[in-house]
Structures are given as structure tokens and as C-alpha cells.
Design a protein around this motif. Sequence first.
Motif, PDB file in Angstrom:
ATOM      1  N   GLU A 134     -28.291-116.497 -37.369  1.00 41.65           N
ATOM      2  CA  GLU A 134     -27.838-115.676 -38.492  1.00 41.65           C
ATOM      3  C   GLU A 134     -28.186-114.204 -38.262  1.00 41.65           C
ATOM      4  OE1 GLU A 134     -29.790-117.288 -41.841  1.00 41.65           O
ATOM      5  OE2 GLU A 134     -28.605-119.123 -41.915  1.00 41.65           O
ATOM      6  N   ARG A 135     -29.415-113.970 -37.839  1.00 44.18           N
ATOM      7  CA  ARG A 135     -29.837-112.580 -37.623  1.00 44.18           C
ATOM      8  C   ARG A 135     -29.068-111.943 -36.472  1.00 44.18           C
ATOM      9  NH1 ARG A 135     -34.948-114.954 -38.760  1.00 44.18           N
ATOM     10  NH2 ARG A 135     -35.479-115.082 -36.541  1.00 44.18           N
ATOM     11  N   GLU A 136     -28.764-112.697 -35.449  1.00 41.78           N
ATOM     12  CA  GLU A 136     -28.012-112.154 -34.318  1.00 41.78           C
ATOM     13  C   GLU A 136     -26.598-111.786 -34.741  1.00 41.78           C
ATOM     14  OE1 GLU A 136     -26.836-110.785 -30.661  1.00 41.78           O
ATOM     15  OE2 GLU A 136     -28.841-111.079 -31.526  1.00 41.78           O
ATOM     16  N   GLU A 137     -25.983-112.628 -35.551  1.00 41.00           N
ATOM     17  CA  GLU A 137     -24.634-112.302 -36.009  1.00 41.00           C
ATOM     18  C   GLU A 137     -24.661-111.088 -36.928  1.00 41.00           C
ATOM     19  OE1 GLU A 137     -20.694-114.491 -37.939  1.00 41.00           O
ATOM     20  OE2 GLU A 137     -22.384-115.653 -37.172  1.00 41.00           O
ATOM     21  N   ALA A 138     -25.708-110.963 -37.750  1.00 41.63           N
ATOM     22  CA  ALA A 138     -25.836-109.787 -38.612  1.00 41.63           C
ATOM     23  C   ALA A 138     -26.018-108.525 -37.767  1.00 41.63           C
ATOM     24  CB  ALA A 138     -27.013-109.968 -39.567  1.00 41.63           C
ATOM     25  N   ARG A 139     -26.804-108.628 -36.703  1.00 45.73           N
ATOM     26  CA  ARG A 139     -27.006-107.467 -35.815  1.00 45.73           C
ATOM     27  C   ARG A 139     -25.690-107.032 -35.177  1.00 45.73           C
ATOM     28  NH1 ARG A 139     -27.660-106.094 -30.628  1.00 45.73           N
ATOM     29  NH2 ARG A 139     -27.114-108.199 -29.953  1.00 45.73           N
ATOM     30  N   ARG A 140     -24.919-107.970 -34.729  1.00 45.74           N
ATOM     31  CA  ARG A 140     -23.637-107.643 -34.112  1.00 45.74           C
ATOM     32  C   ARG A 140     -22.680-107.026 -35.121  1.00 45.74           C
ATOM     33  NH1 ARG A 140     -22.599-113.121 -30.463  1.00 45.74           N
ATOM     34  NH2 ARG A 140     -24.312-112.769 -28.973  1.00 45.74           N
ATOM     35  N   GLN A 141     -22.733-107.519 -36.351  1.00 46.71           N
ATOM     36  CA  GLN A 141     -21.887-106.925 -37.377  1.00 46.71           C
ATOM     37  C   GLN A 141     -22.292-105.479 -37.627  1.00 46.71           C
ATOM     38  OE1 GLN A 141     -19.227-108.365 -38.774  1.00 46.71           O
ATOM     39  NE2 GLN A 141     -18.772-106.451 -39.853  1.00 46.71           N
ATOM     40  N   GLY A 142     -23.601-105.203 -37.605  1.00 43.79           N
ATOM     41  CA  GLY A 142     -24.068-103.831 -37.764  1.00 43.79           C
ATOM     42  C   GLY A 142     -23.555-102.929 -36.651  1.00 43.79           C
ATOM     43  N   MET A 143     -23.541-103.423 -35.428  1.00 45.71           N
ATOM     44  CA  MET A 143     -23.020-102.638 -34.307  1.00 45.71           C
ATOM     45  C   MET A 143     -21.533-102.366 -34.488  1.00 45.71           C
ATOM     46  SD  MET A 143     -25.039-104.497 -31.143  1.00 45.71           S
ATOM     47  CE  MET A 143     -24.292-103.380 -29.919  1.00 45.71           C
ATOM     48  N   ARG A 144     -20.769-103.372 -34.913  1.00 47.90           N
ATOM     49  CA  ARG A 144     -19.327-103.177 -35.110  1.00 47.90           C
ATOM     50  C   ARG A 144     -19.057-102.164 -36.217  1.00 47.90           C
ATOM     51  NH1 ARG A 144     -19.271-108.891 -34.110  1.00 47.90           N
ATOM     52  NH2 ARG A 144     -19.393-109.309 -36.358  1.00 47.90           N
ATOM     53  N   ASP A 145     -19.801-102.302 -37.339  1.00 45.09           N
ATOM     54  CA  ASP A 145     -19.570-101.377 -38.450  1.00 45.09           C
ATOM     55  C   ASP A 145     -19.941 -99.947 -38.068  1.00 45.09           C
ATOM     56  OD1 ASP A 145     -18.737-103.521 -39.904  1.00 45.09           O
ATOM     57  OD2 ASP A 145     -20.480-103.600 -41.249  1.00 45.09           O
ATOM     58  N   ALA A 146     -21.016 -99.782 -37.290  1.00 44.10           N
ATOM     59  CA  ALA A 146     -21.430 -98.433 -36.882  1.00 44.10           C
ATOM     60  C   ALA A 146     -20.356 -97.752 -36.056  1.00 44.10           C
ATOM     61  CB  ALA A 146     -22.735 -98.509 -36.107  1.00 44.10           C
ATOM     62  N   ARG A 147     -19.588 -98.516 -35.307  1.00 48.50           N
ATOM     63  CA  ARG A 147     -18.535 -97.931 -34.472  1.00 48.50           C
ATOM     64  C   ARG A 147     -17.258 -97.685 -35.265  1.00 48.50           C
ATOM     65  NH1 ARG A 147     -20.096-102.353 -30.846  1.00 48.50           N
ATOM     66  NH2 ARG A 147     -21.566-101.578 -29.255  1.00 48.50           N
TER      67      ARG A 147
ATOM     68  N   GLY B 166     -30.621-102.993 -37.660  1.00 42.24           N
ATOM     69  CA  GLY B 166     -30.950-102.883 -36.242  1.00 42.24           C
ATOM     70  C   GLY B 166     -29.711-102.707 -35.397  1.00 42.24           C
ATOM     71  N   GLY B 167     -28.641-103.441 -35.746  1.00 38.66           N
ATOM     72  CA  GLY B 167     -27.381-103.281 -35.014  1.00 38.66           C
ATOM     73  C   GLY B 167     -26.781-101.905 -35.210  1.00 38.66           C
ATOM     74  N   VAL B 168     -26.882-101.393 -36.455  1.00 42.99           N
ATOM     75  CA  VAL B 168     -26.368-100.047 -36.722  1.00 42.99           C
ATOM     76  C   VAL B 168     -27.126 -99.016 -35.884  1.00 42.99           C
ATOM     77  CG1 VAL B 168     -26.141 -98.257 -38.483  1.00 42.99           C
ATOM     78  CG2 VAL B 168     -25.570-100.637 -39.048  1.00 42.99           C
ATOM     79  N   LEU B 169     -28.437 -99.151 -35.826  1.00 44.92           N
ATOM     80  CA  LEU B 169     -29.249 -98.201 -35.063  1.00 44.92           C
ATOM     81  C   LEU B 169     -28.922 -98.257 -33.571  1.00 44.92           C
ATOM     82  CD1 LEU B 169     -32.695 -98.695 -36.835  1.00 44.92           C
ATOM     83  CD2 LEU B 169     -31.269 -96.643 -36.905  1.00 44.92           C
ATOM     84  N   GLU B 170     -28.566 -99.435 -33.086  1.00 40.16           N
ATOM     85  CA  GLU B 170     -28.223 -99.551 -31.665  1.00 40.16           C
ATOM     86  C   GLU B 170     -26.929 -98.817 -31.336  1.00 40.16           C
ATOM     87  OE1 GLU B 170     -28.326-103.420 -29.789  1.00 40.16           O
ATOM     88  OE2 GLU B 170     -29.758-104.145 -31.290  1.00 40.16           O
ATOM     89  N   ALA B 171     -25.954 -98.883 -32.230  1.00 39.99           N
ATOM     90  CA  ALA B 171     -24.626 -98.375 -31.904  1.00 39.99           C
ATOM     91  C   ALA B 171     -24.301 -97.015 -32.513  1.00 39.99           C
ATOM     92  CB  ALA B 171     -23.573 -99.393 -32.365  1.00 39.99           C
ATOM     93  N   HIS B 172     -25.025 -96.574 -33.501  1.00 38.45           N
ATOM     94  CA  HIS B 172     -24.684 -95.336 -34.204  1.00 38.45           C
ATOM     95  C   HIS B 172     -25.104 -94.122 -33.362  1.00 38.45           C
ATOM     96  CE1 HIS B 172     -24.184 -92.422 -37.445  1.00 38.45           C
ATOM     97  NE2 HIS B 172     -23.636 -93.401 -38.187  1.00 38.45           N
ATOM     98  N   PRO B 173     -24.195 -93.198 -33.147  1.00 38.64           N
ATOM     99  CA  PRO B 173     -24.533 -92.031 -32.322  1.00 38.64           C
ATOM    100  C   PRO B 173     -25.533 -91.089 -32.994  1.00 38.64           C
ATOM    101  CG  PRO B 173     -22.324 -91.807 -33.225  1.00 38.64           C
ATOM    102  CD  PRO B 173     -22.773 -93.194 -33.536  1.00 38.64           C
ATOM    103  N   ARG B 174     -25.672 -91.150 -34.300  1.00 40.19           N
ATOM    104  CA  ARG B 174     -26.628 -90.283 -35.001  1.00 40.19           C
ATOM    105  C   ARG B 174     -27.739 -91.140 -35.606  1.00 40.19           C
ATOM    106  NH1 ARG B 174     -22.472 -87.365 -38.847  1.00 40.19           N
ATOM    107  NH2 ARG B 174     -24.401 -86.804 -39.971  1.00 40.19           N
ATOM    108  N   ARG B 175     -28.233 -92.055 -34.836  1.00 42.98           N
ATOM    109  CA  ARG B 175     -29.216 -93.022 -35.334  1.00 42.98           C
ATOM    110  C   ARG B 175     -30.471 -92.363 -35.887  1.00 42.98           C
ATOM    111  NH1 ARG B 175     -28.902 -93.629 -29.839  1.00 42.98           N
ATOM    112  NH2 ARG B 175     -27.561 -95.440 -30.097  1.00 42.98           N
ATOM    113  N   GLU B 176     -30.818 -91.172 -35.343  1.00 41.93           N
ATOM    114  CA  GLU B 176     -32.030 -90.512 -35.822  1.00 41.93           C
ATOM    115  C   GLU B 176     -31.878 -90.020 -37.263  1.00 41.93           C
ATOM    116  OE1 GLU B 176     -29.302 -87.567 -34.044  1.00 41.93           O
ATOM    117  OE2 GLU B 176     -30.177 -89.479 -33.382  1.00 41.93           O
ATOM    118  N   GLU B 177     -30.638 -89.912 -37.755  1.00 49.76           N
ATOM    119  CA  GLU B 177     -30.407 -89.438 -39.124  1.00 49.76           C
ATOM    120  C   GLU B 177     -30.311 -90.590 -40.129  1.00 49.76           C
ATOM    121  OE1 GLU B 177     -27.184 -86.677 -39.456  1.00 49.76           O
ATOM    122  OE2 GLU B 177     -27.414 -86.006 -37.377  1.00 49.76           O
TER     123      GLU B 177
END
Length: 270
Positions: A16-29, A178-189
Amino acid sequence: MAFLSRLFKRGDPPAEREEARRQGMRDARRHPLGEFTDPDYQPAYVTEIRARAREQITEVDRRLAAARTVLLERAVGAREVILRELCRSDTRPEPRPTHVNGHAPGDEDAFISIAEARARRVETRRRTVVEEANANVQQARARIEQLSQEWESALIERDHEVEAVHARAEQLIAAYKGGVLEAHPRREEIPSLWKGEVIAMEANGDTPAAISGREEIGRILREVEGRIEVWQAEVMPRELPAESRRQLGPAPFTSDPRDDHATSEGQGDA
């Protein structure tokens, strides 16, 4: 979000957590960059997770309310058993004549009247009935106490279930972030918390269901205890065996035989 339905139906937390992380990466992009850097913004994923958590907690509370209804019905049933036993006319002592054949009813005499013999048989039967009624009363009273304990256990179980729902939601949101932070280009913000990311859990002891359940069962128990006390005072034979007296209520006061012996010696000395 159909994938959230799949998440909440699965029983494998790591998956479940892995799928949530991947969803965060997709949404960040895919989503606008500013959505994830705005602390007043709540990502759709977070909104959906919280909504599903609330639905699950609502279901937990629905089951608690159903349990409360069942327990109260059983407590009322036990109360009716007690009141029925306490209202039995055959547990009440019958008045006895003050003198029979020139003697008090308690006097030992080789000859007693028919009325006195009948009165003694009636009293013997009454004592048996009182003991039987008392056994039923005590059993029903113990049942009410048990139901009170079952209600407290149900509250604890509800608390554990709600804690589990909150923990699961927090884990999924954390994995998503966590997925958003991995993929978001402005993760520090990206802020440490998004709007609505943390919701305080209501303590089970403060819920209306918990309070009303305790009050209702407690009221029933106090009512029957008061009536039992009055009934005991009215019907309890002083001559019942010690065990029966303890079950019926406080044993009547009797003087210490040693005191009587001492008194007799004192009178003899005088």
C-alpha cells in the motif's frame, strides 16, 4: 481515485505504501508545481485518504452504537428479571399470631395449634422461595455488571480500531509525500505539513455514545441495587443459613457468645 479503493481493500501495508509513493511521484510530475509548495493547499490524494479514514471511523462508531443498543437491551432484560423477582408476593412474610394456646409462637411446646403448625410450614416454604428468588436476583445483577464491563471493552476496542485507521492514513500520506519529494523539482519548497494533513483523534471516553452508554447502564445498576436493598430488609429471614444471609445482604447483628458467657459468670458471681 480508483486506486485508493484498491489500497484500502488490501492487507499488505508495504505494498500500500509503495503504491502511494508512486502515486505521489506521478502527481508531482503531472500537477502544477505550486500545488505542492503551497501549505494551504491540500492535495487530492490527502483529501481522499482523509475522507476514506472518516468513512471507516464512521463505520467503527456505527458498530459501537449497535453494540450499545444490544448491551442496553440485555441490561433492561436483566433489570426486568430482578424487578419481577422482587415483586413476588410469595416472598413476603405472613403475619403470625402473637399468642397461640397461651404461649408465644416461638415457645417450645409439645402441643401446638393447627394454625401455628400451618404458619411454620408457610414460613419454611417462604424461606425456600426467598433463597430461590435471591439467587435469580444476584445472577441478573451480576449480568448487568458484566454488561457494563463489556461496554468498557467495546470502547477500548473502538479506540484501537480508530487508532489503526489514523495510523494507516498517516502512513499512506507520508508515503505519498515521499513520492512527491522524490519527483518534484522544487522539493526544498514543499512545506512540512499540508493543510489538513494531521487530524486530531477524538478520545473514545469523550464521545456521546461512550458517555450515554455508561450513564444508562450505570443508572440501571444503581436502580436495581437500591431496590434489592429494600427487598432484603423486608423479606430476609434472620434464621437463614450464614451463606444465604451473605448472599441476601449484610448479616444481622448478633452478640458474641463469649460476651453472653462473661455476663452469665458475672451474674453468678453477684
